[in-house]
Design a protein around this motif. Structure first.
Motif, PDB file in Angstrom:
ATOM      1  N   SER A 291       0.834  -1.198   0.000  1.00  0.00           N
ATOM      2  CA  SER A 291       0.000   0.000   0.000  1.00  0.00           C
ATOM      3  C   SER A 291       0.868   1.246   0.000  1.00  0.00           C
ATOM      4  O   SER A 291       2.005   1.242   0.485  1.00  0.00           O
ATOM      5  N   ASN A 292       0.341   2.328  -0.563  1.00  0.00           N
ATOM      6  CA  ASN A 292       1.082   3.587  -0.605  1.00  0.00           C
ATOM      7  C   ASN A 292       0.801   4.415   0.647  1.00  0.00           C
ATOM      8  O   ASN A 292       0.076   3.968   1.553  1.00  0.00           O
ATOM      9  N   GLY A 293       1.365   5.622   0.691  1.00  0.00           N
ATOM     10  CA  GLY A 293       1.224   6.460   1.869  1.00  0.00           C
ATOM     11  C   GLY A 293      -0.204   6.847   2.188  1.00  0.00           C
ATOM     12  O   GLY A 293      -0.519   7.206   3.333  1.00  0.00           O
ATOM     13  N   SER A 294      -1.074   6.769   1.213  1.00  0.00           N
ATOM     14  CA  SER A 294      -2.487   7.093   1.427  1.00  0.00           C
ATOM     15  C   SER A 294      -3.300   5.882   1.871  1.00  0.00           C
ATOM     16  O   SER A 294      -4.517   5.969   2.041  1.00  0.00           O
ATOM     17  N   GLY A 295      -2.617   4.755   2.015  1.00  0.00           N
ATOM     18  CA  GLY A 295      -3.303   3.546   2.430  1.00  0.00           C
ATOM     19  C   GLY A 295      -3.952   2.786   1.295  1.00  0.00           C
ATOM     20  O   GLY A 295      -4.661   1.795   1.528  1.00  0.00           O
ATOM     21  N   GLN A 296      -3.719   3.212   0.073  1.00  0.00           N
ATOM     22  CA  GLN A 296      -4.306   2.547  -1.083  1.00  0.00           C
ATOM     23  C   GLN A 296      -3.483   1.302  -1.437  1.00  0.00           C
ATOM     24  O   GLN A 296      -2.270   1.363  -1.592  1.00  0.00           O
ATOM     25  N   THR A 327       7.783   7.881  -3.230  1.00  0.00           N
ATOM     26  CA  THR A 327       6.541   7.501  -2.565  1.00  0.00           C
ATOM     27  C   THR A 327       6.862   6.437  -1.527  1.00  0.00           C
ATOM     28  O   THR A 327       7.636   5.523  -1.783  1.00  0.00           O
ATOM     29  N   TYR A 329       6.022   3.197   0.615  1.00  0.00           N
ATOM     30  CA  TYR A 329       5.192   2.007   0.480  1.00  0.00           C
ATOM     31  C   TYR A 329       5.348   1.122   1.716  1.00  0.00           C
ATOM     32  O   TYR A 329       6.441   1.015   2.299  1.00  0.00           O
TER      33      TYR A 329
END
Length: 352
Positions: A291-296, A327, A329
């Motif tokens: 997941s990325n920093g936005s939680g996606q 980014t 992760y």
């Protein structure tokens, strides 16, 4: 003149990891660029017209004219005495070039929290003989044929326990840094087994040796072949993590391919490499989330596992869609069975 360059790496032969001198030469996979067998990676070094190949092997676990293999400042910057492929002379590589290979290898290992590897100069000559055989026969193999040009028992021994690399093209290869091969092994592009990467990131690797030969074995195309010994193990390891992941932490984008595999190996034992195999670690029901920093969560594909002895004898790999530089992760690997109990591993990485 600028040479067109291509890189080919042979995949590691199956078999043994950290501790020993060698034994099971099985499973030579195919590598990416033209001729590779082992667990190699094919990374393009150069720009306009040469090609390169590399091959990694594990058992228990490479100018000028045809008569003079290199000439000019490039050769003198690499060698204290020049190789001569047509006469089966390895030449003498300068210590600075070997030092650059060790420095690159240890910089990569430090990024993963792995102990540094020392240099074993006693096998320098044998590593050069392995590289000479690869260049003279314009091929990569972990099992040199006694009928091949410039064959020797030392060439066979080192080839069977080393990562092998070759570059060829229309212009001199002597400007290609030897350390480029280490990055090629790490990325292991096009090599499904990732055997080169696993040897470079083997916690139990204790020593290495490096040999290189440049020249024109056919009188026209330039070749560079090299061998880095990957089977020289230690009996125990001191490190804080109990896993090896790639990429891990802050990671240079130049040493990662977003279109290729990420990987992970659990390490329940730091005192016996073989106590990290299928009897102790299972990925049968493992699930990977990135997941990325936005939680996606990003899409995961081509997840697979094996327990071959390329370094640590357990291995999980997968691809991720949409990775970008700069980014953060987060990786979560759940339902890994270790010693009969389910475990979840978590770590982060950032490409830059």
């Amino acid at each position: 003149m600028t040479a067109l360059c291509a890189t080919l790496m042979l995949a590691a032969c199956g078999g043994g990891g950290g501790g020993g001198s060698g034994s099971n030469d099985s499973g030579n996979g195919t590598a990416s660029s033209s001729s590779s067998s082992g667990s190699g990676s094919s990374s393009g070094q150069g720009s306009s017209s040469s090609s390169s190949s590399s091959s990694s092997s594990s058992s228990s676990g490479g100018s000028s004219s045809s008569s003079s293999s290199s000439s000019g400042a490039g050769g003198n910057s690499l060698y204290s005495s020049l190789p001569n492929i047509s006469s089966c002379i390895t030449g003498q590589l300068k210590d600075a070039e070997r030092t650059s290979v060790l420095a690159k290898l240890n910089a990569i290992r430090a990024r993963h929290g792995l102990p540094a590897v020392s240099y074993d100069a006693s096998d320098d000559g044998a590593a050069a003989e392995a590289a000479l055989y690869m260049a003279a026969n314009q091929t990569l193999t972990h099992a040199p044929d006694s009928t091949g040009k410039c064959y020797s028992a030392n060439a066979y021994r080192l080839a069977s326990t080393s990562n092998l690399h070759m570059t060829w093209g229309s212009g001199s290869t002597e400007s290609t840094p030897s350390a480029n091969a280490i990055v090629g092994y790490l990325i292991d592009s096009g090599v499904a087994s990732l055997g080169h990467r696993r040897w470079v990131l083997n916690p139990y690797l204790g020593k290495t040796t490096y040999g290189r030969v440049d020249g024109q074995p056919n009188g026209s195309t330039y070749y560079m072949a090299s061998a880095m010994k990957a089977q020289n193990g230690v009996s125990s390891v001191s490190m804080s993590n109990d896993f090896v992941a790639y990429p891990y932490g802050t990671y240079p984008s130049s040493e990662f391919s977003a279109s290729w595999f990420l990987s992970f190996s659990a390490m329940p034992s730091k005192t016996n490499v073989w106590a990290n195999g299928a009897s102790q670690v299972s990925y049968a029901n493992a699930s990977v989330t990135v997941s990325n920093g936005s939680g996606q969560s990003l899409a995961i594909s081509e997840q697979s596992a094996n327990y071959e002895g390329y370094g640590l004898p357990n291995h999980l790999q997968w691809k991720v869609a949409g990775l970008t530089a700069n980014t953060d992760y987060s990786v979560t690997i759940s339902n890994v069975v270790v010693g009969g109990s389910s475990r979840t591993y978590q770590y982060t990485f950032r490409l830059q």
